[in-house]
Motif scaffolding. Structure first.
Motif, PDB file in Angstrom:
ATOM      1  N   CYS A  47      56.889 133.975  56.163  1.00 41.44           N
ATOM      2  CA  CYS A  47      56.961 132.696  55.458  1.00 41.44           C
ATOM      3  C   CYS A  47      56.088 131.674  56.164  1.00 41.44           C
ATOM      4  CB  CYS A  47      58.412 132.207  55.376  1.00 41.44           C
ATOM      5  SG  CYS A  47      59.208 132.026  56.976  1.00 41.44           S
ATOM      6  N   LEU A  48      56.003 130.504  55.598  1.00 41.93           N
ATOM      7  CA  LEU A  48      55.239 129.404  56.179  1.00 41.93           C
ATOM      8  C   LEU A  48      56.144 128.607  57.102  1.00 41.93           C
ATOM      9  CD1 LEU A  48      52.730 127.527  56.319  1.00 41.93           C
ATOM     10  CD2 LEU A  48      53.642 126.339  54.309  1.00 41.93           C
ATOM     11  N   ILE A  49      55.699 128.432  58.367  1.00 44.72           N
ATOM     12  CA  ILE A  49      56.500 127.708  59.363  1.00 44.72           C
ATOM     13  C   ILE A  49      55.712 126.503  59.851  1.00 44.72           C
ATOM     14  CG2 ILE A  49      57.654 127.831  61.601  1.00 44.72           C
ATOM     15  CD1 ILE A  49      57.934 130.835  61.187  1.00 44.72           C
ATOM     16  N   GLY A  50      56.324 125.335  59.752  1.00 40.11           N
ATOM     17  CA  GLY A  50      55.718 124.103  60.246  1.00 40.11           C
ATOM     18  C   GLY A  50      56.333 123.693  61.566  1.00 40.11           C
ATOM     19  N   ILE A  51      55.466 123.259  62.512  1.00 39.73           N
ATOM     20  CA  ILE A  51      55.921 122.824  63.838  1.00 39.73           C
ATOM     21  C   ILE A  51      55.152 121.572  64.223  1.00 39.73           C
ATOM     22  CG2 ILE A  51      56.159 123.474  66.271  1.00 39.73           C
ATOM     23  CD1 ILE A  51      56.056 126.386  65.466  1.00 39.73           C
ATOM     24  N   GLU A  52      55.829 120.622  64.842  1.00 42.85           N
ATOM     25  CA  GLU A  52      55.122 119.464  65.402  1.00 42.85           C
ATOM     26  C   GLU A  52      54.302 119.910  66.616  1.00 42.85           C
ATOM     27  OE1 GLU A  52      57.479 115.323  64.498  1.00 42.85           O
ATOM     28  OE2 GLU A  52      58.011 116.429  66.303  1.00 42.85           O
ATOM     29  N   ALA A  53      53.113 119.353  66.756  1.00 41.55           N
ATOM     30  CA  ALA A  53      52.240 119.687  67.884  1.00 41.55           C
ATOM     31  C   ALA A  53      52.713 118.933  69.124  1.00 41.55           C
ATOM     32  CB  ALA A  53      50.798 119.328  67.562  1.00 41.55           C
ATOM     33  N   CYS A  54      53.677 119.537  69.818  1.00 43.26           N
ATOM     34  CA  CYS A  54      54.252 118.928  71.006  1.00 43.26           C
ATOM     35  C   CYS A  54      54.288 119.980  72.117  1.00 43.26           C
ATOM     36  CB  CYS A  54      55.648 118.393  70.701  1.00 43.26           C
ATOM     37  SG  CYS A  54      56.772 119.654  70.086  1.00 43.26           S
ATOM     38  N   ALA A  55      55.050 119.704  73.166  1.00 43.07           N
ATOM     39  CA  ALA A  55      55.130 120.637  74.290  1.00 43.07           C
ATOM     40  C   ALA A  55      55.615 122.008  73.830  1.00 43.07           C
ATOM     41  CB  ALA A  55      56.067 120.066  75.356  1.00 43.07           C
TER      42      ALA A  55
END
Length: 340
Positions: A47-55
């Motif tokens: 599936c499509l997984i979204g993540i914030e660009a953080c640590a």
């Protein structure tokens, strides 16, 4: 339960998952411990997984991609408008899930292990450089309290301070002399750390064909070239050179309204480290151009019309576009190249 899109809110220990189906209806809200994340996604269909660009975002993106999922990283400032209520993990995960499905969303390229390793060297080196500068200023300030003035410039510390603390005619106490000697030893150790890390960066630079190609561009040396290659990854993630220059923050900031365009100072978006190195390199190019006094040069004409700081940013913008062209098209730099 057919999950098509997931928003994953990262943390140190507790991760929040929000999943929706193809109609956009929420079908999954779950909290996971760190050791539960990989097994959970391994049992899900792709599936499509979204993540914030953080640590740790790049680490998890690589791990989830290896499990067959499509992963997209987004800058936190682009996710924030989708938070509907007060900030909490569940609301953040839902906002990430909503943002990743937007067709106009901008995504952050996922870095591989080698890119992160090289950038870590750059970040640690920069930290040592800042500590070295702070230590030199502390030594200069302490000596100033006794009326001993050391000229600006870190090279003068090693040249002028040792004779001062060995001079028996000044009124420095013995304990103070020992203190300054300890600070000098610390300064020397910091310089050794900077030199050792630079050796590692230059070794990587010599092994990278792309980095060596960038070094031929005026205003770019091994440090800047290696940082650019490691940060960009695939230059084709940008449609053109202007997009890349905007990503680095060396384009004007816009504040237009009512059909009237208003351009302000440079936007200063993106990686401040890369932008600083490009502008420092541009200052060097400007200095050499004014030394040659080539009146037909675009850069010399620009410096006569505008302030040198503006000229430096303009030169950095031009360098950034050149860098994109070399990396995106696999070309060699040619000083006299002109577009057909």
């Amino acid at each position: 339960m057919e999950i098509t899109t997931i928003g994953l809110d990262l943390a140190k220990n507790v991760f929040q998952v929000h999943g929706v189906n193809e109609r956009g209806k929420a079908v999954l809200r779950k909290q996971l411990k760190r050791d539960q994340v990989a097994p959970f996604f391994a049992n899900l269909p792709p599936c499509l997984i979204g993540i914030e660009a953080c640590a740790s975002a790049h680490h998890w993106a690589r791990k989830l991609q290896a499990l067959g999922h499509t992963v997209r990283l987004m800058a936190p400032q682009f996710v924030k408008p989708y938070v509907k209520s007060n900030k909490n993990d569940a609301a953040d995960a839902e906002a990430i899930c909503e943002a990743v499905s937007r067709p106009s969303m901008r995504f952050v390229p996922i870095k591989n292990v080698e890119q992160q390793s090289v950038l870590s060297l750059h970040r640690v080196r920069q930290g040592f450089v800042k500590a070295r500068t702070a230590q030199a200023n502390q030594i200069r300030g302490l000596l100033g309290e006794y009326g001993l003035v050391v000229p600006q410039g870190i090279a003068y510390i090693a040249q002028r301070v040792p004779p001062l603390i060995e001079d028996a005619e000044n009124e420095l106490p013995g304990t103070f002399r020992l203190l300054i000697q300890r600070l000098l030893d610390h300064l020397k150790a910091l310089q050794e750390q900077v030199d050792e890390i630079e050796v590692q960066i230059k070794a990587w630079h010599r092994a990278s064909e792309a980095s060596q190609r960038l070094e031929k561009v005026p205003g770019i040396g091994p440090l800047t070239a290696s940082a650019l290659v490691a940060s960009i990854g695939d230059a084709k993630n940008f449609d053109n050179g202007r997009q890349f220059a905007a990503w680095l923050g060396v384009v004007p900031r816009q504040h237009s309204s009512g059909g009237k365009p208003t351009l302000l100072g440079m936007s200063k978006r993106g990686d401040a480290y890369l932008r600083t190195m490009l502008i420092h390199g541009a200052r060097s190019v400007i200095y050499r151009a004014t030394q040659r006094a080539d009146t037909d040069s675009w850069l010399v004409k620009l410096t006569t019309r505008r302030n040198k700081n503006i000229a430096a940013v303009a030169m950095a913008n031009k360098t950034a576009r050149t860098v994109w062209a070399l990396l995106a098209h696999g070309r060699e730099f040619k000083a006299g190249y002109a577009a057909a």
